[in-house]
Design a protein around this motif. Structure first.
Motif, mmCIF file in Angstrom:
data_model
loop_
_atom_site.group_PDB
_atom_site.id
_atom_site.type_symbol
_atom_site.label_atom_id
_atom_site.label_comp_id
_atom_site.label_asym_id
_atom_site.label_seq_id
_atom_site.Cartn_x
_atom_site.Cartn_y
_atom_site.Cartn_z
ATOM 1 N N ILE A 183 0.871 -1.171 0.000
ATOM 2 C CA ILE A 183 0.000 0.000 0.000
ATOM 3 C C ILE A 183 0.910 1.223 0.000
ATOM 4 O O ILE A 183 1.882 1.288 0.757
ATOM 5 C CB ILE A 183 -0.923 0.022 1.237
ATOM 6 N N SER A 184 0.591 2.193 -0.824
ATOM 7 C CA SER A 184 1.464 3.358 -0.938
ATOM 8 C C SER A 184 1.410 4.205 0.325
ATOM 9 O O SER A 184 0.401 4.256 1.027
ATOM 10 C CB SER A 184 1.057 4.205 -2.148
ATOM 11 N N PHE A 185 2.513 4.859 0.591
ATOM 12 C CA PHE A 185 2.580 5.734 1.761
ATOM 13 C C PHE A 185 1.584 6.885 1.623
ATOM 14 O O PHE A 185 0.973 7.316 2.606
ATOM 15 C CB PHE A 185 3.999 6.291 1.915
ATOM 16 N N ALA A 186 1.391 7.362 0.398
ATOM 17 C CA ALA A 186 0.454 8.470 0.176
ATOM 18 C C ALA A 186 -0.966 8.066 0.571
ATOM 19 O O ALA A 186 -1.706 8.851 1.181
ATOM 20 C CB ALA A 186 0.500 8.907 -1.286
ATOM 21 N N GLU A 187 -1.363 6.825 0.230
ATOM 22 C CA GLU A 187 -2.708 6.377 0.576
ATOM 23 C C GLU A 187 -2.866 6.254 2.093
ATOM 24 O O GLU A 187 -3.899 6.641 2.657
ATOM 25 C CB GLU A 187 -3.008 5.033 -0.083
ATOM 26 N N ILE A 188 -1.839 5.722 2.756
ATOM 27 C CA ILE A 188 -1.908 5.582 4.215
ATOM 28 C C ILE A 188 -1.913 6.953 4.876
ATOM 29 O O ILE A 188 -2.662 7.212 5.827
ATOM 30 C CB ILE A 188 -0.729 4.740 4.726
ATOM 31 N N GLN A 189 -1.100 7.854 4.350
ATOM 32 C CA GLN A 189 -1.040 9.205 4.902
ATOM 33 C C GLN A 189 -2.380 9.913 4.766
ATOM 34 O O GLN A 189 -2.850 10.580 5.698
ATOM 35 C CB GLN A 189 0.066 9.984 4.179
ATOM 36 N N SER A 190 -3.024 9.737 3.618
ATOM 37 C CA SER A 190 -4.331 10.343 3.406
ATOM 38 C C SER A 190 -5.390 9.704 4.293
ATOM 39 O O SER A 190 -6.232 10.389 4.875
ATOM 40 C CB SER A 190 -4.725 10.206 1.932
ATOM 41 N N GLY A 191 -5.324 8.376 4.439
ATOM 42 C CA GLY A 191 -6.339 7.662 5.203
ATOM 43 C C GLY A 191 -6.250 7.873 6.697
ATOM 44 O O GLY A 191 -7.191 7.532 7.437
ATOM 45 N N THR A 192 -5.113 8.422 7.179
ATOM 46 C CA THR A 192 -4.965 8.705 8.611
ATOM 47 C C THR A 192 -4.880 10.209 8.882
ATOM 48 O O THR A 192 -4.495 10.606 9.987
ATOM 49 C CB THR A 192 -3.695 8.030 9.156
ATOM 50 N N ASN A 193 -5.249 11.016 7.855
ATOM 51 C CA ASN A 193 -5.173 12.470 8.003
ATOM 52 C C ASN A 193 -3.778 12.886 8.446
ATOM 53 O O ASN A 193 -3.593 13.635 9.398
ATOM 54 C CB ASN A 193 -6.231 12.965 9.001
ATOM 55 N N ASN A 194 -2.790 12.356 7.697
ATOM 56 C CA ASN A 194 -1.376 12.634 7.972
ATOM 57 C C ASN A 194 -1.002 12.222 9.396
ATOM 58 O O ASN A 194 -0.333 12.942 10.120
ATOM 59 C CB ASN A 194 -1.042 14.113 7.744
ATOM 60 N N PHE A 195 -1.470 11.028 9.788
ATOM 61 C CA PHE A 195 -1.174 10.453 11.104
ATOM 62 C C PHE A 195 -1.595 11.397 12.234
ATOM 63 O O PHE A 195 -0.817 11.732 13.128
ATOM 64 C CB PHE A 195 0.302 10.087 11.217
#
Length: 825
Positions: free
Chosen positions: A478-490
């Motif tokens: 999973i791309s870091f961009a997708e994870i970053q977006s899905g967690t509101n930039n952590f």
């Protein structure tokens, strides 16, 4: 770690030191910063006010501020009533300069006691500290009294200490400074082991390193303050660091140590350190004759080298050559068959110390163990430890130019780099050997980072029962961009948990799938073994009662694991310590059955099986329908192969859940998971932590306490009041017997997890069908024969949760399919 200012120990321990010959260092500078008067500390040392005459003899420039506390606490030392403040904007930064008359190893102690005064609130200070251009502290801030200590070799005739604010608008401060010479050979280069594997290497140039003491421990004794130590050090007690207190017993003597030339001195450690110890508690009925005493020391930094100094003095043997023991550091054998009589010129109760260098583990811990060697007489097997010092080895970064300083930097950096290269070579050799031996040998956990291998196939299929996927890792990316977006930039507001690996965030993917995102420390490879273990295991298996791995990310030096989201969180939060309503007895039984099914599949779903190694109530998660799933496979290991009975490995796990036999022998089997699961069963029944140090001694360990009540036939007295009136006596009896047998001292006496699953299904049936006249004769026991179980299977029906909120009745063949098929075993 900072050293707190401690109250004086009892007078009879202190007076002894009044008569000792004090150590007189060649260089001895004690400054009361920001003051124009002298101040005493512990009534034994006088600190000179650094403003006692115009243009302080020690300050390089007049760009600092003297500050006094307008409201000093009445019980605080006068040394902490003033401070020297260094405002930002000065270039170069003001520095304290000390003339060095005797080159060599020196102690530097910096005292910080923040207070609020007009113009400055020292609590808000944030700054770094340079010693001869080396950065020993960075972005330091404190709201309480802290003493920082450093030990380093000074080759120049001048020592400079400067305080650099982190921001130009900020400031730094210090309340007192100590600079004094260390005794000759306080840090020696010869003979120091680098303990990074079972075959220890030699660590060179130790005296050229910068050391920061983290722990000083008086093992088995009382707190010692600077008043009790000729080098004015503080020593703490070891109670909070013992991993199993029942394994140790305090030992002490009233006779002073027999110091010998070539051994330890009173400057190495105070007399009181060598006059007390912890030895093996051979009186314990719960432990075998051969076991280890272990301590766990948090050091904060992960995968960082530390100097470990161990102090020994045989105060327990009646005569010479009776004590032989082994010393382990981080589960590796550091010293084998130690005979203090031989090392101390055949003089009893003569102190000595041993140095080694070891790396902190992935959780920022250093573990030290002592235990009897094979040379020990079985009737007199023993081991002891008197004191521990742990010092972080710093890798200073210079901020100044200069030939002399560059040479010092080169010595330090080259030594550290040489050690790291040696470690890397050892790791690479270990990995090659592991591959050639089909992973039958122990592999180092400090493996280097390599990209995950790509395999064919897909691992996105989700099945309700156990399958071993032939797919690999590629489709799990999973791309870091997708994870970053899905967690509101952590976003910190989305944090749902924090563990040794890192923070866990609630998030969502592009398709709006809710997920739990476990993020390792950004930019760090410290949790690499756990990261790889989780991906390796969860990418190959699927089971309704195992938390599914949705994907992972290894971009931008990140280690991120993405799991299915479990709405109800950990089992623990539904038992105690939260606002969640308590689960009913029937719900708890279903949760235990679900977790047992998941664990049973781990143990039997492949030829070797998988041992979880960290079963506890926080690693059993519940979904929206309260279906239990086992989680967190970072410590998991493959089980023994067919011709082996166990896996030899360092002890890992959680206090209170740890199998005592695994702890003693360092031999891991699937029965270690059974023990941990037994503790969870008692936790479910009693709704209290596995270990609660705030309770009286006999109640601290849940398993031990519950078994005592079980043996008295009074377990119902400690059942969670929320469910006490819901449990039928026959159901409670069988559940308690199951938990007790899981927690047997020896693995051979414990049932398999399959037997535990069978009994828990039995407990649920008893709860639903009511008391039976002769339950034991009809239903058998957890250790009953296969014939007895076959008789039960033929007539037993039970309720099934279909996963969609509905339930139905299924027959025994479906319930026990995993137990009765060849594949399951």
């Amino acid at each position: 770690m900072a050293f707190p200012i401690l109250i004086l120990t009892p007078l009879f321990f202190s007076l002894f030191h009044l008569f000792l010959a004090a150590f007189t260092p060649t260089d001895n500078y004690l400054l009361n910063c920001g003051a124009d008067t002298n101040a005493s500390f512990f009534s034994i040392r006088s600190f000179l006010g650094d403003s006692s005459r115009p243009g302080s003899a020690f300050l390089s420039a007049d760009r600092s501020v003297s500050l006094s506390d307008p409201n000093p606490p009445p019980d605080s030392p006068a040394l902490y009533h003033t401070a020297r403040v260094f405002p930002g904007g000065s270039s170069p930064s003001p520095a304290f300069k000390f003339r060095v008359t005797s080159k060599g190893t020196h102690f530097i102690r910096l005292h910080f006691a923040p207070f609020k005064a007009p113009g400055f609130n020292l609590v808000s200070a944030k700054f770094g500290v340079l010693v001869n251009g080396f950065s020993v502290m960075n972005s330091f801030a404190t709201n309480s009294v802290v003493v920082k200590e450093f030990i380093l070799k000074i080759d120049d005739t001048l020592l400079e200490i400067s305080f650099t604010p982190s921001k130009s608008s900020g400031f730094g401060f210090v309340n007192a400074i100590e600079v004094f010479s260390a005794p000759n050979d306080y840090i020696m280069d010869q003979g120091t082991k680098l303990v990074a594997s079972d075959s220890a290497q030699i660590f060179g140039n130790l005296s050229s390193q910068v050391l920061e003491p983290i722990h000083r421990i008086n093992v088995g004794g009382l707190k010692l303050t600077p008043f009790n130590d000729t080098l004015w050090r503080t020593w703490l007690v070891d109670d909070n660091y013992l991993m199993l207190k029942g394994a140790a017993k305090r030992a002490w003597t009233t006779k002073p140590p027999n110091y010998q030339n070539g051994g330890a001195t009173r400057e190495t450690a105070p007399d009181n350190v060598y006059m007390t110890a912890q030895e093996m508690n051979r009186d314990s009925q719960e432990l075998q004759a051969r076991f280890n005493i272990s301590w766990g020391f948090p050091v904060g930094s992960k995968r960082v080298l530390h100097l470990v100094r161990l102090h020994f003095c045989d105060i327990v043997s009646p005569s010479l050559n009776q004590l032989y023991f082994n010393v382990f550091v981080n589960d590796y054998l550091a010293y084998k068959d130690v005979d203090l009589s031989t090392l101390n010129f055949h003089v009893l109760a003569s102190p000595l110390y041993m140095d080694c260098v070891a790396e902190s583990d992935h959780s920022g811990m250093l573990r030290i163990s002592v235990g009897p060697s094979d040379l020990s007489n079985p009737s007199r097997a023993n081991a002891l430890l008197n004191g521990v010092e742990i010092m972080r080895i710093l890798n200073p970064v210079s901020s100044k130019a200069g030939g002399g300083k560059k040479n010092v930097i080169w010595i330090v950096v080259s030594s550290v780099l040489g050690s790291l290269v040696l470690l890397s070579l050892l790791v690479l050799c270990g990995l090659c050997l592991c591959r050639r031996k089909n992973n039958k040998t122990k592999s180092s956990e400090s493996t280097g980072w390599t990209p995950l291998r790509r395999f064919r196939g897909s691992s996105n299929s989700r099945t309700t029962e156990g399958t071993v996927s032939s797919s690999g890792y590629q489709t799990l990316r999973i791309s870091f961009a997708e994870i970053q977006s899905g967690t509101n930039n952590f976003d910190r507001s989305l944090v749902i948990g924090v563990g040794g690996f890192g923070m866990v965030f609630k998030g969502s993917l592009k398709d709006n799938t809710k997920v739990a995102v476990k993020r390792g420390m950004p930019g760090s490879r410290q949790g690499l073994p756990e990261f790889l273990s989780e991906i390796t295991i969860l990418s190959k298996i699927r089971h309704r009662h195992l938390v599914s791995l949705v994907g992972y990310c290894e971009e931008q030096s990140e280690m991120i694991l993405v799991y299915e989201y479990m709405d109800k969180g950990p089992l623990k939060s539904h038992l105690y310590g939260s606002a969640n309503p308590p689960l009913s007895w029937k719900q708890r039984l279903k949760v235990c059955i679900g977790a047992a099914r998941g664990l049973h599949y781990l143990h039997t779903g492949s030829s070797q099986g998988i041992i979880h190694r960290d079963i506890k109530s926080t690693n059993i998660l519940l979904d929206d329908n309260y279906v239990a799933k086992v989680a967190d496979f970072g410590l998991s290991r493959s089980g023994p192969v067919l011709d082996e009975t166990h896996v030899s490995t360092g002890v890992k796990g959680s206090f209170g859940y740890l199998d005592p036999e695994y702890f003693r022998r360092q031999q891991l089997t699937d029965k270690s998971d059974v023990y941990s699961f037994g503790v969870v069963l008692f936790e479910v029944l009693c709704a209290r932590p596995a270990v609660d140090p705030l309770l009286v001694r006999e109640q601290v360990n849940l398993a031990e306490w519950a078994i005592e009540w079980q043996k008295k036939g009074m377990l119902d007295q400690i059942v969670d009041p929320n469910i006490a009136d819901q449990i039928k006596p026959c159901s409670l009896k069988k559940f308690a017997e199951t938990a007790e047998k899981c927690c047997a001292d020896y693995g051979v006496d414990r049932p398999t997890i399959g037997d535990v699953l069978w009994n828990l299904e039995h407990v649920l049936q008893l709860q639903e069908s009511g008391p039976l006249d002769k339950p034991e004769e009809v239903f058998g026991d957890v250790t009953g024969s296969g014939t007895a179980r076959q008789g039960l299977y033929s007539g037993l029906n039970t309720e099934r949760d279909n996963g969609d909120g509905t339930s139905g009745i299924i027959n025994s063949t479906q319930v026990f399919s995993q137990l009765m098929t060849k594949d399951g075993r």
